[in-house]
Design a protein around this motif. Structure first.
Motif, PDB file in Angstrom:
ATOM      1  N   MET A   1      10.811   6.191  27.202  1.00  0.00           N
ATOM      2  CA  MET A   1      11.656   6.124  28.395  1.00  0.00           C
ATOM      3  C   MET A   1      11.052   5.141  29.408  1.00  0.00           C
ATOM      4  O   MET A   1       9.841   5.117  29.617  1.00  0.00           O
ATOM      5  CB  MET A   1      11.770   7.511  29.025  1.00  0.00           C
ATOM      6  N   LYS A   2      11.871   4.368  29.997  1.00  0.00           N
ATOM      7  CA  LYS A   2      11.400   3.375  30.970  1.00  0.00           C
ATOM      8  C   LYS A   2      11.148   4.055  32.312  1.00  0.00           C
ATOM      9  O   LYS A   2      11.969   4.835  32.774  1.00  0.00           O
ATOM     10  CB  LYS A   2      12.487   2.303  31.130  1.00  0.00           C
ATOM     11  N   ARG A   3      10.019   3.741  32.894  1.00  0.00           N
ATOM     12  CA  ARG A   3       9.702   4.371  34.161  1.00  0.00           C
ATOM     13  C   ARG A   3      10.046   3.409  35.293  1.00  0.00           C
ATOM     14  O   ARG A   3       9.602   2.284  35.326  1.00  0.00           O
ATOM     15  CB  ARG A   3       8.211   4.709  34.194  1.00  0.00           C
ATOM     16  N   SER A   4      10.855   3.848  36.213  1.00  0.00           N
ATOM     17  CA  SER A   4      11.174   2.957  37.329  1.00  0.00           C
ATOM     18  C   SER A   4      10.756   3.620  38.631  1.00  0.00           C
ATOM     19  O   SER A   4      10.724   4.839  38.743  1.00  0.00           O
ATOM     20  CB  SER A   4      12.660   2.650  37.347  1.00  0.00           C
ATOM     21  N   THR A   5      10.414   2.803  39.600  1.00  0.00           N
ATOM     22  CA  THR A   5      10.015   3.347  40.897  1.00  0.00           C
ATOM     23  C   THR A   5      11.276   3.733  41.645  1.00  0.00           C
ATOM     24  O   THR A   5      12.193   2.941  41.786  1.00  0.00           O
ATOM     25  CB  THR A   5       9.246   2.281  41.685  1.00  0.00           C
ATOM     26  N   SER A   6      11.326   4.951  42.098  1.00  0.00           N
ATOM     27  CA  SER A   6      12.530   5.393  42.787  1.00  0.00           C
ATOM     28  C   SER A   6      12.592   4.785  44.180  1.00  0.00           C
ATOM     29  O   SER A   6      11.585   4.334  44.730  1.00  0.00           O
ATOM     30  CB  SER A   6      12.535   6.908  42.877  1.00  0.00           C
ATOM     31  N   ASN A   7      13.795   4.807  44.739  1.00  0.00           N
ATOM     32  CA  ASN A   7      14.015   4.322  46.090  1.00  0.00           C
ATOM     33  C   ASN A   7      13.101   4.986  47.091  1.00  0.00           C
ATOM     34  O   ASN A   7      12.545   4.356  47.981  1.00  0.00           O
ATOM     35  CB  ASN A   7      15.464   4.668  46.472  1.00  0.00           C
ATOM     36  N   GLN A   8      12.956   6.295  46.886  1.00  0.00           N
ATOM     37  CA  GLN A   8      12.127   7.114  47.770  1.00  0.00           C
ATOM     38  C   GLN A   8      10.682   6.609  47.772  1.00  0.00           C
ATOM     39  O   GLN A   8      10.064   6.486  48.818  1.00  0.00           O
ATOM     40  CB  GLN A   8      12.184   8.567  47.249  1.00  0.00           C
ATOM     41  N   GLU A   9      10.190   6.320  46.571  1.00  0.00           N
ATOM     42  CA  GLU A   9       8.803   5.852  46.450  1.00  0.00           C
ATOM     43  C   GLU A   9       8.620   4.505  47.133  1.00  0.00           C
ATOM     44  O   GLU A   9       7.606   4.270  47.786  1.00  0.00           O
ATOM     45  CB  GLU A   9       8.406   5.730  44.978  1.00  0.00           C
ATOM     46  N   VAL A  10       9.600   3.617  46.973  1.00  0.00           N
ATOM     47  CA  VAL A  10       9.510   2.286  47.595  1.00  0.00           C
ATOM     48  C   VAL A  10       9.481   2.438  49.111  1.00  0.00           C
ATOM     49  O   VAL A  10       8.679   1.800  49.795  1.00  0.00           O
ATOM     50  CB  VAL A  10      10.701   1.387  47.170  1.00  0.00           C
ATOM     51  N   LYS A  11      10.311   3.321  49.632  1.00  0.00           N
ATOM     52  CA  LYS A  11      10.358   3.557  51.082  1.00  0.00           C
ATOM     53  C   LYS A  11       8.998   4.026  51.592  1.00  0.00           C
ATOM     54  O   LYS A  11       8.498   3.555  52.607  1.00  0.00           O
ATOM     55  CB  LYS A  11      11.404   4.628  51.408  1.00  0.00           C
ATOM     56  N   LYS A  12       8.440   4.994  50.857  1.00  0.00           N
ATOM     57  CA  LYS A  12       7.159   5.577  51.259  1.00  0.00           C
ATOM     58  C   LYS A  12       6.053   4.509  51.237  1.00  0.00           C
ATOM     59  O   LYS A  12       5.222   4.419  52.147  1.00  0.00           O
ATOM     60  CB  LYS A  12       6.824   6.709  50.275  1.00  0.00           C
ATOM     61  N   LEU A  13       6.096   3.714  50.180  1.00  0.00           N
ATOM     62  CA  LEU A  13       5.105   2.655  50.017  1.00  0.00           C
ATOM     63  C   LEU A  13       5.215   1.627  51.143  1.00  0.00           C
ATOM     64  O   LEU A  13       4.213   1.221  51.738  1.00  0.00           O
ATOM     65  CB  LEU A  13       5.352   1.984  48.663  1.00  0.00           C
ATOM     66  N   ASN A  14       6.440   1.243  51.465  1.00  0.00           N
ATOM     67  CA  ASN A  14       6.640   0.255  52.534  1.00  0.00           C
ATOM     68  C   ASN A  14       6.172   0.790  53.880  1.00  0.00           C
ATOM     69  O   ASN A  14       5.588   0.070  54.681  1.00  0.00           O
ATOM     70  CB  ASN A  14       8.114  -0.145  52.622  1.00  0.00           C
ATOM     71  N   ARG A  15       6.456   2.050  54.123  1.00  0.00           N
ATOM     72  CA  ARG A  15       6.041   2.686  55.365  1.00  0.00           C
ATOM     73  C   ARG A  15       4.513   2.625  55.492  1.00  0.00           C
ATOM     74  O   ARG A  15       3.968   2.267  56.524  1.00  0.00           O
ATOM     75  CB  ARG A  15       6.478   4.151  55.293  1.00  0.00           C
ATOM     76  N   ASN A  16       3.846   2.963  54.387  1.00  0.00           N
ATOM     77  CA  ASN A  16       2.401   2.951  54.402  1.00  0.00           C
ATOM     78  C   ASN A  16       1.854   1.541  54.588  1.00  0.00           C
ATOM     79  O   ASN A  16       0.910   1.317  55.346  1.00  0.00           O
ATOM     80  CB  ASN A  16       1.872   3.552  53.086  1.00  0.00           C
ATOM     81  N   ARG A  17       2.484   0.580  53.934  1.00  0.00           N
ATOM     82  CA  ARG A  17       2.037  -0.820  54.065  1.00  0.00           C
ATOM     83  C   ARG A  17       2.194  -1.293  55.500  1.00  0.00           C
ATOM     84  O   ARG A  17       1.336  -1.976  56.037  1.00  0.00           O
ATOM     85  CB  ARG A  17       2.836  -1.721  53.131  1.00  0.00           C
ATOM     86  N   VAL A  18       3.323  -0.942  56.123  1.00  0.00           N
ATOM     87  CA  VAL A  18       3.563  -1.373  57.505  1.00  0.00           C
ATOM     88  C   VAL A  18       2.501  -0.762  58.415  1.00  0.00           C
ATOM     89  O   VAL A  18       1.881  -1.455  59.213  1.00  0.00           O
ATOM     90  CB  VAL A  18       4.990  -0.989  57.980  1.00  0.00           C
ATOM     91  N   PHE A  19       2.245   0.541  58.245  1.00  0.00           N
ATOM     92  CA  PHE A  19       1.258   1.162  59.122  1.00  0.00           C
ATOM     93  C   PHE A  19      -0.119   0.535  58.920  1.00  0.00           C
ATOM     94  O   PHE A  19      -0.822   0.221  59.876  1.00  0.00           O
ATOM     95  CB  PHE A  19       1.170   2.683  58.941  1.00  0.00           C
TER      96      PHE A  19
END
Ligand SMILES: [Zn+2]
Length: 390
Positions: A1-19
């Motif tokens: 099965m292909k693993r994809s990063t969910s929208n939620q994970e991308v949001k969380k990651l971006n938030r952390n990167r911005v901070f």
């Protein structure tokens, strides 16, 4: 099965990167964040507004306009959380505190010979309480504390497996942390100092930290610049990873053999680096006072100069071996590393003679943070865990 990063994970990651980006600068602006992290303007605006509401980011004025609307200057609210760091050594206790900046806001060193007794541990806890009172750190904002110890720590079992310096073996970490006034974790001293060094440089590069104190240890940090293949997202995060090994014993550089026919090490083996490059080899010449060793050598004591030259030669063997293993920057820390600045060029020349690839010793550095680096690293460890949750 292909693993994809969910929208939620991308949001969380971006938030952390911005901070993390905002926190890494004194002040910045939304257009700057957007350009640096390749995140769209509207997304940055949304994240910044969220972080402002949570009181993690604040406005601090406006930038000069270069035409068009003035950009708002924003900064991280660094005093939202604090952490305390302790460094327990054979004869002293060092203590610092920091906030989200990761800088030591105050540090202190108290002479207190280690004893594995409840009295000693309660006295250390009292030092922490007094330090917090005197520094007027708001108690509710203290995340916790880290304790750096000269020991191998099995993180999985939560045990100190071995501490030659403190004379304790196979002791549950809880025995040392139970009476502390805040949630607490133990860290190996060299690992803790390496965390400080890596946090301070913020270049996220690979580095080997060689810890030259009363015993010799070290740490291996994988940065995210080169040398390791990562996914694009991991690469952006700006975190670094410490290699811990299968038994939590990585970076025990003190027990690499540099003279097979040489002196006996405290571990029982012959010719270990520790027997040649621990700070004690120098300090023992001047009644245990390392500063006096350097002072008297500088004043012209030829016997001390001879010992220092031998020390540098032995250290060069070790550093060259580490360079061959890890092909990265090597930082000299601990008591001796912190005193190496005046001699670093001379030492680089020694190392260059051994370098078969470049004839250069430019990859060796003196640690940037020289006071209470281990205590600060133990505190930064707590701060980093908090930032990870943002
Ligand atoms: Zn040894």
């Amino acid at each position: 099965m292909k693993r994809s990063t969910s929208n939620q994970e991308v949001k969380k990651l971006n938030r952390n990167r911005v901070f993390r980006y905002v926190n890494s600068r004194e002040e910045t602006s939304m257009p700057e964040i957007s350009a640096a992290l390749s995140i769209s303007g509207p997304t940055v605006l949304k994240i910044v507004n969220e972080l402002k509401e949570e009181k993690l980011i604040r406005e601090v004025g406006e930038f000069e306009s270069t035409g068009g609307r003035k950009a708002k200057a924003i900064a991280a609210v660094r005093d939202v959380k604090y952490a305390i760091g302790l460094d327990i050594t054979k004869n002293h206790v060092g203590i610092v505190y920091t906030d989200l900046s990761g800088k030591a806001l105050k540090h202190e060193r108290v002479r207190k010979p280690f004893k594995y007794t409840q009295t000693y541990l309660h006295e250390v806890a009292a030092i922490v309480r007094r330090f917090v009172e005197e520094s007027r750190i708001p108690k509710k904002r203290i995340l916790g504390m880290g304790i750096s110890v000269p020991a191998i720590i099995d993180v999985q079992r939560d045990y100190i497996t071995n501490s030659h310096a403190l004379g304790i073996y196979d002791v549950p970490c809880e025995e040392l942390t139970a009476c502390m006034p805040y949630p607490c974790e133990l860290l190996n001293d060299a690992n803790a100092a390496a965390i400080t060094e890596s946090n301070r440089s913020r270049t996220c590069s690979n580095l080997v930290y060689l810890f030259l104190s009363n015993t010799v240890g070290g740490a291996i940090i994988f940065g995210n610049e080169t040398g390791i293949v990562r996914t694009a997202q991991e690469k952006d995060r700006g975190s670094v990873y410490m290699y811990k090994g299968n038994n939590w014993r990585s970076g025990e550089f003190g027990h690499m053999v540099i003279h097979p026919e040489g002196k006996r090490c405290y571990c029982g083996k012959i010719g270990c680096l520790d027997a040649y490059c621990s700070a004690l080899r120098l300090a023992d010449q001047t009644d245990g006072d390392l500063e006096r060793f350097f002072r008297e050598m500088e004043a012209g004591n030829q016997d001390l100069k001879k010992i220092w030259n031998e020390y540098l030669k032995d250290l060069a063997i070790a550093v060259d071996n580490l360079r061959m293993c890890f092909d990265c920057e090597i930082v000299l820390g601990g008591y001796v590393g912190s005193s190496m600045e005046p001699y670093i060029q001379e030492f680089r020349n020694l190392v260059a003679e051994k370098d078969i690839f470049e004839n250069s010793g430019d990859y060796v550095y003196v640690c940037q943070y020289q006071q209470e680096a281990s205590a600060l690293g133990a505190a930064i460890f707590q701060i980093e865990k908090f930032i990870d949750t943002i």
